[in-house]
Each structure stands twice: as structure tokens, then as C-alpha cells.
Design a protein around this motif. Structure first.
Motif, PDB file in Angstrom:
ATOM      1  N   PRO A 125       2.383   0.602  -5.911  1.00 47.60           N
ATOM      2  CA  PRO A 125       1.600   0.262  -4.933  1.00 47.60           C
ATOM      3  C   PRO A 125       0.195   0.784  -4.985  1.00 47.60           C
ATOM      4  O   PRO A 125      -0.054   1.383  -5.815  1.00 47.60           O
ATOM      5  N   LEU A 126      -0.653  -0.256  -4.191  1.00 46.63           N
ATOM      6  CA  LEU A 126      -1.839   0.071  -4.237  1.00 46.63           C
ATOM      7  C   LEU A 126      -2.293   1.363  -3.498  1.00 46.63           C
ATOM      8  O   LEU A 126      -1.508   1.687  -2.637  1.00 46.63           O
ATOM      9  N   VAL A 127      -3.349   2.183  -3.890  1.00 42.84           N
ATOM     10  CA  VAL A 127      -3.613   3.458  -3.377  1.00 42.84           C
ATOM     11  C   VAL A 127      -4.886   3.171  -2.433  1.00 42.84           C
ATOM     12  O   VAL A 127      -5.816   2.868  -2.637  1.00 42.84           O
ATOM     13  N   ARG A 128      -4.196   3.545  -1.126  1.00 49.38           N
ATOM     14  CA  ARG A 128      -5.199   3.474   0.180  1.00 49.38           C
ATOM     15  C   ARG A 128      -4.898   4.970   0.899  1.00 49.38           C
ATOM     16  O   ARG A 128      -5.995   5.652   1.016  1.00 49.38           O
ATOM     17  N   TYR A 129      -3.864   5.163   1.156  1.00 55.77           N
ATOM     18  CA  TYR A 129      -3.699   6.392   1.981  1.00 55.77           C
ATOM     19  C   TYR A 129      -3.695   7.849   1.319  1.00 55.77           C
ATOM     20  O   TYR A 129      -4.257   8.739   1.765  1.00 55.77           O
ATOM     21  N   GLY A 130      -3.576   7.857   0.111  1.00 52.65           N
ATOM     22  CA  GLY A 130      -3.446   9.016  -0.834  1.00 52.65           C
ATOM     23  C   GLY A 130      -4.598   8.921  -1.709  1.00 52.65           C
ATOM     24  O   GLY A 130      -4.823   9.609  -2.672  1.00 52.65           O
ATOM     25  N   LEU A 131      -5.680   8.114  -1.580  1.00 55.67           N
ATOM     26  CA  LEU A 131      -6.581   8.066  -2.528  1.00 55.67           C
ATOM     27  C   LEU A 131      -7.676   9.317  -2.819  1.00 55.67           C
ATOM     28  O   LEU A 131      -7.725   9.485  -3.979  1.00 55.67           O
ATOM     29  N   THR A 132      -7.937   9.780  -1.798  1.00 50.56           N
ATOM     30  CA  THR A 132      -8.707  11.101  -2.170  1.00 50.56           C
ATOM     31  C   THR A 132      -7.728  11.885  -2.651  1.00 50.56           C
ATOM     32  O   THR A 132      -8.310  12.797  -3.607  1.00 50.56           O
ATOM     33  N   GLU A 133      -6.509  12.514  -2.320  1.00 45.66           N
ATOM     34  CA  GLU A 133      -5.711  13.090  -2.820  1.00 45.66           C
ATOM     35  C   GLU A 133      -5.390  12.946  -4.029  1.00 45.66           C
ATOM     36  O   GLU A 133      -5.455  13.769  -5.012  1.00 45.66           O
ATOM     37  N   LEU A 134      -5.125  11.760  -4.777  1.00 49.64           N
ATOM     38  CA  LEU A 134      -4.817  11.516  -5.756  1.00 49.64           C
ATOM     39  C   LEU A 134      -5.916  11.307  -6.802  1.00 49.64           C
ATOM     40  O   LEU A 134      -5.885  12.031  -8.033  1.00 49.64           O
ATOM     41  N   THR A 135      -7.106  11.173  -6.370  1.00 51.34           N
ATOM     42  CA  THR A 135      -8.352  11.388  -7.379  1.00 51.34           C
ATOM     43  C   THR A 135      -8.437  12.717  -7.612  1.00 51.34           C
ATOM     44  O   THR A 135      -8.880  13.186  -8.706  1.00 51.34           O
ATOM     45  N   GLY A 136      -8.118  13.587  -6.508  1.00 49.73           N
ATOM     46  CA  GLY A 136      -8.450  15.209  -6.692  1.00 49.73           C
ATOM     47  C   GLY A 136      -7.379  15.579  -7.851  1.00 49.73           C
ATOM     48  O   GLY A 136      -7.777  16.497  -8.606  1.00 49.73           O
ATOM     49  N   LEU A 176       0.846  -1.204  -0.145  1.00 46.93           N
ATOM     50  CA  LEU A 176       0.129  -0.026  -0.001  1.00 46.93           C
ATOM     51  C   LEU A 176       0.829   1.342  -0.101  1.00 46.93           C
ATOM     52  O   LEU A 176       2.090   1.235   0.279  1.00 46.93           O
ATOM     53  N   ASP A 177       0.198   2.428  -0.172  1.00 46.80           N
ATOM     54  CA  ASP A 177       0.916   3.606  -0.461  1.00 46.80           C
ATOM     55  C   ASP A 177       1.146   4.413   0.683  1.00 46.80           C
ATOM     56  O   ASP A 177       1.012   5.643   1.039  1.00 46.80           O
ATOM     57  N   GLU A 178       1.926   3.818   1.781  1.00 50.50           N
ATOM     58  CA  GLU A 178       2.304   4.427   2.999  1.00 50.50           C
ATOM     59  C   GLU A 178       3.283   5.492   2.739  1.00 50.50           C
ATOM     60  O   GLU A 178       4.360   5.146   1.946  1.00 50.50           O
ATOM     61  N   GLY A 179       3.175   6.550   3.271  1.00 49.00           N
ATOM     62  CA  GLY A 179       4.102   7.648   3.012  1.00 49.00           C
ATOM     63  C   GLY A 179       3.901   8.019   1.396  1.00 49.00           C
ATOM     64  O   GLY A 179       4.662   8.202   0.537  1.00 49.00           O
ATOM     65  N   TRP A 180       2.385   8.097   1.046  1.00 47.74           N
ATOM     66  CA  TRP A 180       2.010   8.293  -0.414  1.00 47.74           C
ATOM     67  C   TRP A 180       2.571   9.400  -1.202  1.00 47.74           C
ATOM     68  O   TRP A 180       2.614   9.072  -2.434  1.00 47.74           O
ATOM     69  N   LYS A 181       2.857  10.410  -0.489  1.00 48.59           N
ATOM     70  CA  LYS A 181       3.714  11.469  -1.311  1.00 48.59           C
ATOM     71  C   LYS A 181       5.027  11.263  -1.889  1.00 48.59           C
ATOM     72  O   LYS A 181       5.262  12.073  -2.964  1.00 48.59           O
ATOM     73  N   ILE A 182       5.582  10.152  -1.405  1.00 47.16           N
ATOM     74  CA  ILE A 182       6.970   9.861  -2.157  1.00 47.16           C
ATOM     75  C   ILE A 182       6.662   9.147  -3.468  1.00 47.16           C
ATOM     76  O   ILE A 182       7.529   9.371  -4.325  1.00 47.16           O
ATOM     77  N   TYR A 183       5.449   8.897  -3.738  1.00 43.34           N
ATOM     78  CA  TYR A 183       5.018   8.347  -5.321  1.00 43.34           C
ATOM     79  C   TYR A 183       4.622   9.259  -6.118  1.00 43.34           C
ATOM     80  O   TYR A 183       4.270   9.023  -7.246  1.00 43.34           O
ATOM     81  N   GLN A 184       4.214  10.589  -5.839  1.00 49.75           N
ATOM     82  CA  GLN A 184       3.334  11.580  -6.384  1.00 49.75           C
ATOM     83  C   GLN A 184       4.278  11.911  -7.528  1.00 49.75           C
ATOM     84  O   GLN A 184       3.480  11.983  -8.750  1.00 49.75           O
ATOM     85  N   GLU A 185       5.205  12.119  -7.840  1.00 48.26           N
ATOM     86  CA  GLU A 185       5.952  12.265  -9.008  1.00 48.26           C
ATOM     87  C   GLU A 185       5.956  11.373  -9.929  1.00 48.26           C
ATOM     88  O   GLU A 185       5.766  11.380 -11.182  1.00 48.26           O
ATOM     89  N   ASP A 186       6.057   9.752  -9.485  1.00 47.15           N
ATOM     90  CA  ASP A 186       5.845   8.720 -10.244  1.00 47.15           C
ATOM     91  C   ASP A 186       4.777   8.713 -10.963  1.00 47.15           C
ATOM     92  O   ASP A 186       4.452   8.284 -12.060  1.00 47.15           O
TER      93      ASP A 186
END
Length: 581
Positions: free
Chosen positions: A239-250, A192-202
Motif C-alpha cells: 500500500p502507498l503510505v499516506r496515513y502512517g507517513l509521519t510515524e513510518l518515517t520516524g 492507501l495504508d488505511e489502518g496503517w498499523k496493520i502493515y507495521q510488521e510487514d
């Protein structure tokens, strides 16, 4: 030392497991793998009264995946295989699976069902002879009850690159199997995307490469996803999207809106027999979108004539791509060519590219027809034999950027000249222009790819660690060579010796042209070029990147450096306006 491929297994919900086929190497020479962070191919098993396998991986992982799966669930116990999309690569795994479980029923979209049957007829006729494929073809929304409260809902979300795309939503676990949407090519241990912001650029990079060219269709897909109260996005890659789901959708909605609101628009029309022309199209599209121009990619094999006509009429420029089959362009490309010649104004910019095996008559046909029609070309025609290399993809990306920049220049030239005034904006521009910076040349090398650019927006940012920032325009060719973790050299120019170097690196380079062909340089310890006539140089590593409007601000750590001239003075750049360099 390169790690071997493996399969990581984990629980992600009630009776639901993910099988992550992983490699730390770059899997393919396709533009979305360009960050070279490895990848995962995520597959899923849901165990109700019936067992369903979602998205088996491609042939790179066939054997290790089937072995890992069989250790936990006997392959002959699988009842359904659900396919988010169909391609020949994935069918290698499917074919081996059918040897163990010939009773399997496949669930795919209507378009996917046709592709699956065609691929097996052409590539695995022995399997067809032994077993008729059992396929449930989903034309619109459809449901499947696996038992144990696993009610699966299927949603078709076609786009030109994946015309057969099928999403799956489990109403019990609230897991949304999103296929390519929200994916990223990155390999690691986190399921899962723990610390999800580290994947934002990817994820942003993957969006720009794979999603942005199909914005119109993706907007509709996101709307369908948002109607469900999903708990996890089970993606095809990363990683599967759990912790950053709302933010990534936005963020997806924001990125799509920004892309759709661009004032300039390019229609990219192509067909692809073996996937190679599509790979070139994706690289060209990446170059166009990074330059801030909207693109509408159209796969002529699945588009109707009215769609193509509308795209041609509404675009500011168009690009055609075609394979050569039997010495000719596919029928769909020939039809699209006729539509373009009948409906496109001759003041629209044109471009042509394609791949071929033994001859390239289709590319020659397109080029000659547009030249005879009086169209001006935005880049030299691109001809690629067999599979494209990393260098060719970089050339295609740069060609796309050149095309977009040519459209911008023409728009600017047609814009009425504004008289000088003393308005607030004019005064602000003049004041902003008085910010000065040292004149530098950023140089980098990754594998056989080299890049360079003049940089004047450079500033030290930290003492410990020693670091600085440099602003890189999104449309710069070097931008895609500077992801987090990459190496480069900052060459600081010397006053009185900087003019020739500055002129040289400011000139337009053709796509793929060697930036160092006529420049004296040596190799730094990090492998990047040092300009011999520089005042000083700093060897650097990209630590962070921040998206800021039309630029990326890159924060780099200084690893090594040297003063090459003890008496020289740093060259600086004076500007009269803050609206240009």
C-alpha cells in the motif's frame, strides 16, 4: 483457491494514477518475500502536457500490466519512462513497451543508464538494431517539467544493493516516489495504508531484509526525503503510505539509529553476476541483523578500494561472497580479497559463500586463502548451484545468525569478569530470575521448512478466545517462521521426562539441520510436529506480535489441544538470574 494475478488501478493525485500489478502468491524465493503474503508491483502514470510512466513492473506482470495500461492510455502516447532502478527483470516489460512506443525517453541515474544500455545490448540486440535508446542520465539532482503544474525533481540515493536508485518528487501533488524505501511485500485491496498499523510488521520485516544492511546510505536518503513536505510515499511494493507517513518515517529513523548503534559490526563483501549471490548475501545479512549485530554490505562491483579497506579495518568480522565466472572469481572480488588479507587482523572472524553454474572455483579460492591466512570461520562455507531455494535461504539466514552469535560469544569471553556484588541491578536480576515458567518446545513447519525451540517464557493471556503468549528471541532460527497467521504446536514437557528433550533442543544445530531427525513425533492437524513424549500439546495460530527489546512476544490463539498423560506434572524452569534463561 489461489487468486490469479491482476492489475488494480486507482487515482492517487491530480492527473496521477497507480497501476498495482498484484499476486497473492509468493513471487520469488528471496528473503524479503519470506512472509509469503503476496506482493504488488506499483507503477504510476502522470498525465501533464507530457505523459510519464514511473517504474513499470517486471516480467511476471508484463502482459497484464501493458494490457491494463493500454486500455486507459494508448502506449504510443507515453513520452517518458522513469526508472527508480534498473534490472533485467524489468527490462522485459520495457522491451515490449518500446515496440509500441519507440520514441520513449528514459530517465534514470547515471549508473542505471549504463545498466540499461548493457542489458539491452546483451539481451535485446534486435531492439537496439531498430532503435537507439533515448536516455536522460541523472548524475545528481535534476528536474523535468511535464506541464499542468507537474514539476518532477529527481534525487539520486545509491546504495550497494541498488547503486542506481533514483527517487522522484512531484512538487505539485507532493507525491514522493520512493522506490524500495517504505515498501512491504503484502497483497490486498487497499491502495492507501488505511489502518496503517496493520502493515507495521510487514514494513519492519522488509526493512530488516532490504534496508538495514545499507544503513549508512539509507540515513542520507531519509534526510533528503525529510527535506520535502511529502503528502504520499508512492512505494514500489504494498500500500502507498499516506496515513502512517509521519510515524513510518520516524520508525525508519529509529530502526536505522538502533542498527547503527550496535557495538559489533560485520563487513559483507560480495559480487553477483546473475543475482544469485546477491540473494544469498541478503539472506545472510538478515540473519546477522536479527541477532542484533550491525552489518555493512558492500557490492565490490561499485565500491572503491578505500571503502573496502575502511570496512575491513573497522569490522569485527567479515564475509565474502562470489560467483564463479570462467573458473575464476570476478576481478573486483580478487582485488577485495587482497585488501582483506593485507588489512584484516587474523583474530577477526571470516565467512565465505557463493553461487555457481558448473564449477565453484571462486568459492574454493576464497576459502583456501582465508584458511591459509589463519582466520577462523563463523560458519561452514556455503556453496549453491544455480538459483537458491527457500530451504537454502533459511540455511543462509541461520548461518548469518551463527556468525553474529560467535562474535557475541567472543566479545563476552574477552570481557573482564565482574565480581559478585549486592548492587541494585544485581538484586533486581536475582529477583527477576525467580519468575518461573513451564518448560515447552515450540515446533512449526512451513512448506518444507521445520523449526523448533525450547520455550520457558510462556503464559496464558486470554480466556476468550483461549490464548497465550510466548517470548521468542530475535536471533532464534524459528523466529522467521512465526509471522502473523502462521501455525505452530506448543509441546508442554512432563516433569521427570523433560531432561533429554530439553538437552536435545538446546544443543546448537548447524544451519539447515533437521531438528527432528532423531526425535519421535507425529503430525498435528495444522501440519506441525507433535513430540510424542510431551505431557500435552496445543495447536496454535499466531494472532499478534509485539517487539520487546531483544525478543518478540508472540500472542497465539489455541485452536486444538490434547493431554497426552493424565498423571504427569508440568516441568518448570527455575533460574538464579534474570539475565539469562
Amino acid at each position: 483457491m489461489t487468486k490469479a494475478k491482476d492489475v488494480q488501478v486507482g487515482s492517487v493525485g491530480l492527473n496521477t494514477r497507480v497501476f498495482r500489478s498484484r499476486t497473492w502468491d509468493r513471487l520469488k524465493f528471496e528473503v524479503e518475500y519470506g512472509l509469503s503474503r503476496g506482493t504488488t508491483a506499483n507503477s504510476f502514470i502522470i498525465e501533464g502536457d507530457k505523459i510519464a510512466l514511473i517504474d513499470p513492473p517486471g516480467e511476471s506482470f508484463t502482459d497484464i500490466f501493458l494490457s491494463a495500461l493500454d486500455q486507459r492510455i494508448p502506449l504510443n502516447k507515453i513520452d517518458y519512462v522513469i526508472l527508480g532502478h534498473v534490472n533485467p527483470n524489468r527490462c522485459n516489460t520495457i522491451n515490449k513497451l518500446l515496440k509500441q512506443a519507440p520514441h520513449i525517453t528514459f530517465i534514470t541515474s547515471n549508473t542505471g543508464a549504463k545498466s540499461l544500455q548493457t542489458i539491452f545490448n546483451n539481451t535485446y540486440p534486435e531492439t537496439i538494431a531498430e532503435n537507439i535508446l533515448n536516455i536522460i542520465s541523472v548524475k545528481s539532482d535534476y528536474e523535468l517539467d511535464l506541464g499542468k503544474e507537474h514539476l518532477l525533481e529527481f534525487i539520486t540515493t545509491p546504495n550497494p544493493r541498488y547503486p542506481d536508485q533514483l527517487l522522484t518528487f512531484d512538487n505539485n501533488s507532493k507525491i514522493f516516489y520512493t522506490d524500495k524505501l517504505f515498501s512491504a511485500h503484502v497483497c490486498g485491496d487497499q491502495i492507501l495504508d488505511e489502518g496503517w498499523k496493520i502493515y507495521q510488521e510487514d514494513r519492519r520485516y522488509y526493512f530488516d531484509c532490504v534496508i538495514a544492511p545499507y544503513g549508512t546510505q539509507i540515513v542520507k536518503a531519509i534526510e533528503k526525503i525529510q527535506q520535502k513536505n511529502a503528502y504520499i510515499y508512492a512505494t514500489s511494493h504494498g500500500p502507498l503510505v499516506r496515513y502512517g507517513l509521519t510515524e513510518l518515517t520516524g520508525l525508519y529513523s529509529q530502526w536505522l539509529e538502533n542498527q547503527q548503534n550496535q557495538s559489533l559490526n560485520v563487513a559483507l563483501i560480495y559480487a553477483s553476476a546473475y543475482g544469485n549471490t546477491a540473494i544469498l548475501a541478503n539472506a545472510i545479512a538478515r540473519g546477522i541483523t536479527k541477532a542484533g549485530v550491525r552489518i555493512e554490505s558492500i557490492n565490490a562491483e561499485f565500491a572503491n578500494s578505500e571503502e573496502i579497506k575502511t570496512a575491513i579495518q573497522q569490522c569485527d568480522g567479515f564475509i565474502f561472497g562470489s560467483p564463479t565466472l570462467g573458473g575464476h572469481a570476478p576481478t573486483q572480488i580478487q582485488s577485495a580479497l587482497g585488501i582483506a588479507l593485507a588489512n584484516a587482523d587474523t583474530n577477526k572472524l571470516a565467512g565465505v559463500f557463493g553461487s555457481f553454474g558448473w564449477s565453484g572455483e571462486a568459492i574454493d579460492l576464497l576459502e583456501s586463502k582465508f584458511k591459509d591466512g589463519g582466520y577462523r570461520f563463523g560458519f561452514d562455507t556455503i556453496r549453491v548451484k544455480f538459483k537458491p531455494t527457500e530451504e537454502i535461504l533459511k540455511t543462509c539466514e541461520e548461518a548469518g545468525t551463527d556468525f553474529a552469535q560467535a562474535l557475541k560469544k567472543r566479545k563476552k569471553a574477552l570481557k573482564p569478569k565482574e565480581s559478585a556484588d549486592n548492587s541494585l541491578s544485581a538484586r533486581t536480576e536475582q529477583a527477576l530470575g525467580r519468575i518461573i515458567g513451564s518448560l515447552c518446545v515450540v515446533t512449526t513447519k512451513r512448506h518444507d521448512l521445520k523449526g523448533a525451540m525450547v520455550a520457558s517464557w510462556v503464559s496464558q493471556a486470554t480466556f476468550n478466545p483461549p490464548g497465550f503468549t510466548v517470548a521468542v528471541a530475535k536471533e532464534r532460527a524459528i523466529e522467521s517462521l512465526l509471522p502473523i497467521g502462521s501455525k505452530f504446536v506448543l509441546n508442554i514437557l512432563e516433569e521427570g521426562k523433560h531432561i533429554e528433550l530439553m538437552k536435545y533442543f538446546l544443543k546448537p544445530f548447524a544451519p539447515g539441520e533437521d531438528r527432528f531427525a532423531n526425535i519421535e513425533s507425529q503430525e498435528a492437524e495444522n501440519g506441525c510436529p507433535i513430540l510424542s513424549s510431551a505431557l500435552a500439546y496445543i495447536e496454535c495460530e499466531v494472532s499478534k506480535r509485539l517487539e520487546c527489546g531483544d525478543h518478540w512476544v508472540v500472542y497465539a490463539i489455541a485452536k486444538n489441544g490434547k493431554l497426552l498423560s493424565d498423571t504427569g506434572v508440568t516441568a518448570v524452569h527455575y533460574r538464579k538470574s534474570g539475565t539469562h534463561y
